[in-house]
Write an enzyme that holds these catalytic residues in place. Structure first.
Site, PDB file in Angstrom:
ATOM      1  CD  GLU A 186     -31.492 -43.094  12.161  1.00  0.00           C
ATOM      2  OE1 GLU A 186     -32.123 -43.622  13.094  1.00  0.00           O
ATOM      3  OE2 GLU A 186     -31.994 -42.259  11.398  1.00  0.00           O
ATOM      4  CG  ASP A 187     -34.020 -46.194  15.317  1.00  0.00           C
ATOM      5  OD1 ASP A 187     -33.625 -45.617  14.282  1.00  0.00           O
ATOM      6  OD2 ASP A 187     -35.145 -45.995  15.803  1.00  0.00           O
ATOM      7  CG  ASP A 213     -38.280 -47.755   6.387  1.00  0.00           C
ATOM      8  OD1 ASP A 213     -38.275 -48.912   5.953  1.00  0.00           O
ATOM      9  OD2 ASP A 213     -39.310 -47.052   6.401  1.00  0.00           O
ATOM     10  CG  PHE A 236     -43.711 -50.918  11.971  1.00  0.00           C
ATOM     11  CD1 PHE A 236     -43.257 -49.702  11.483  1.00  0.00           C
ATOM     12  CD2 PHE A 236     -44.063 -51.007  13.310  1.00  0.00           C
ATOM     13  CE1 PHE A 236     -43.144 -48.587  12.312  1.00  0.00           C
ATOM     14  CE2 PHE A 236     -43.958 -49.901  14.143  1.00  0.00           C
ATOM     15  CZ  PHE A 236     -43.497 -48.694  13.643  1.00  0.00           C
ATOM     16  NE  ARG A 261     -39.511 -44.151  22.135  1.00  0.00           N
ATOM     17  CZ  ARG A 261     -39.346 -43.832  20.852  1.00  0.00           C
ATOM     18  NH1 ARG A 261     -38.467 -44.481  20.121  1.00  0.00           N
ATOM     19  NH2 ARG A 261     -40.051 -42.865  20.292  1.00  0.00           N
TER      20      ARG A 261
HETATM   21  P1  5GP Z   1     -36.068 -43.504   7.040  1.00  0.00           P
HETATM   22  O1  5GP Z   1     -35.910 -42.016   6.983  1.00  0.00           O
HETATM   23  O2  5GP Z   1     -34.804 -44.270   6.773  1.00  0.00           O
HETATM   24  O3  5GP Z   1     -37.201 -43.969   6.178  1.00  0.00           O
HETATM   25  O4  5GP Z   1     -36.560 -43.838   8.492  1.00  0.00           O
HETATM   26  C1  5GP Z   1     -35.765 -43.712   9.611  1.00  0.00           C
HETATM   27  C2  5GP Z   1     -36.590 -43.634  10.869  1.00  0.00           C
HETATM   28  O5  5GP Z   1     -37.907 -44.179  10.695  1.00  0.00           O
HETATM   29  C3  5GP Z   1     -35.995 -44.482  11.963  1.00  0.00           C
HETATM   30  O6  5GP Z   1     -35.040 -43.767  12.696  1.00  0.00           O
HETATM   31  C4  5GP Z   1     -37.220 -44.858  12.799  1.00  0.00           C
HETATM   32  O7  5GP Z   1     -37.491 -43.849  13.732  1.00  0.00           O
HETATM   33  C5  5GP Z   1     -38.345 -44.919  11.800  1.00  0.00           C
HETATM   34  N1  5GP Z   1     -38.621 -46.310  11.358  1.00  0.00           N
HETATM   35  C6  5GP Z   1     -38.360 -46.845  10.141  1.00  0.00           C
HETATM   36  N2  5GP Z   1     -38.723 -48.140  10.088  1.00  0.00           N
HETATM   37  C7  5GP Z   1     -39.217 -48.431  11.313  1.00  0.00           C
HETATM   38  C8  5GP Z   1     -39.730 -49.642  11.907  1.00  0.00           C
HETATM   39  O8  5GP Z   1     -39.809 -50.730  11.315  1.00  0.00           O
HETATM   40  N3  5GP Z   1     -40.130 -49.554  13.212  1.00  0.00           N
HETATM   41  C9  5GP Z   1     -40.058 -48.395  13.924  1.00  0.00           C
HETATM   42  N4  5GP Z   1     -40.485 -48.443  15.185  1.00  0.00           N
HETATM   43  N5  5GP Z   1     -39.572 -47.247  13.406  1.00  0.00           N
HETATM   44  C10 5GP Z   1     -39.158 -47.265  12.117  1.00  0.00           C
END
Ligand code: 5GP
Length: 178
Positions: free
Chosen positions: A98-99, A102, A151, A164
């Site tokens: 994963e990148d 969150d 963010f 990106r």
């Molecule tokens: P989660 O399901 O853990 O809440 O979110 C995962 C996905 O949300 C990540 O793969 C990403 O695409 C997006 N995301 C969450 N936080 C950020 C952030 O700070 N910046 C960006 N660009 N994407 C985020």
């Protein structure tokens, strides 16, 4: 007028150094066994590319895509799989890359689905983690950097598909004072 500013958070050099360290940990854990590296599109594309270069030869690469945040800065709370795995993971070692994690919702959802396909091992690597934002607790095996609940963009991460290609990670700030 609201202006958007980028506040650098993690440099390209720091990312490269940490990526190498994570690859060492992964190689130590899996040795010469085959590993299927699954990148979660689109945000992980640079991290997958750089991580794989340090993982040795017994690696297969696949990608999946889940619903994105679009141009929003918060999740819709619903995870949809737009593109599933191409390979059969039964009996295989799988590393989801994963990148950023969150809330943990996306990965919890993917892990639940893939556990039913009976992989030998299912591990998670993420470049970034926001522990303070977690609503779905999960075990993350390899973490690049823990960051505050902000963010961020760059090195694969976008805002409305922009940023990106930045080689570093930056906080995206809406400056309403301008
Ligand atoms: P989660 O399901 O853990 O809440 O979110 C995962 C996905 O949300 C990540 O793969 C990403 O695409 C997006 N995301 C969450 N936080 C950020 C952030 O700070 N910046 C960006 N660009 N994407 C985020």
């Amino acid at each position: 007028m609201t202006q958007t500013m980028l506040k650098p958070l993690i440099t390209a050099d720091e990312i490269a150094e940490r990526t190498k360290e994570i690859a060492v940990d992964i190689r130590r854990d899996f040795g010469d066994e085959e590993l299927i590296v699954v990148g979660v599109l689109k945000g992980s594309f640079l991290f997958v590319a750089d991580l794989c270069r340090h993982l040795g030869i017994n690696v297969k690469v696949d990608f999946v895509q889940t619903s994105s945040y679009g141009a929003e800065k918060s999740s819709s709370g619903i995870v949809q799989i737009r593109k599933d795995l191409d390979v059969n993971i039964e009996g295989k070692n799988v590393l989801i890359v994963e990148d950023i994690i969150d809330t943990g919702l996306t990965l919890t959802h993917l892990m639940q689905i893939w556990q039913t396909r009976k992989p030998k091992a299912l591990r998670v690597a993420t470049l970034l983690s926001k522990p303070a934002a977690r609503t779905h607790e999960m075990n993350v095996d390899y973490v690049g950097f823990e960051i505050p609940k902000k963010f961020v963009v760059g090195y694969g991460l976008d805002h409305g598909e922009r940023y990106r290609n930045l080689p570093y990670i930056a906080e995206l700030i809406d400056d309403a004072s301008n």
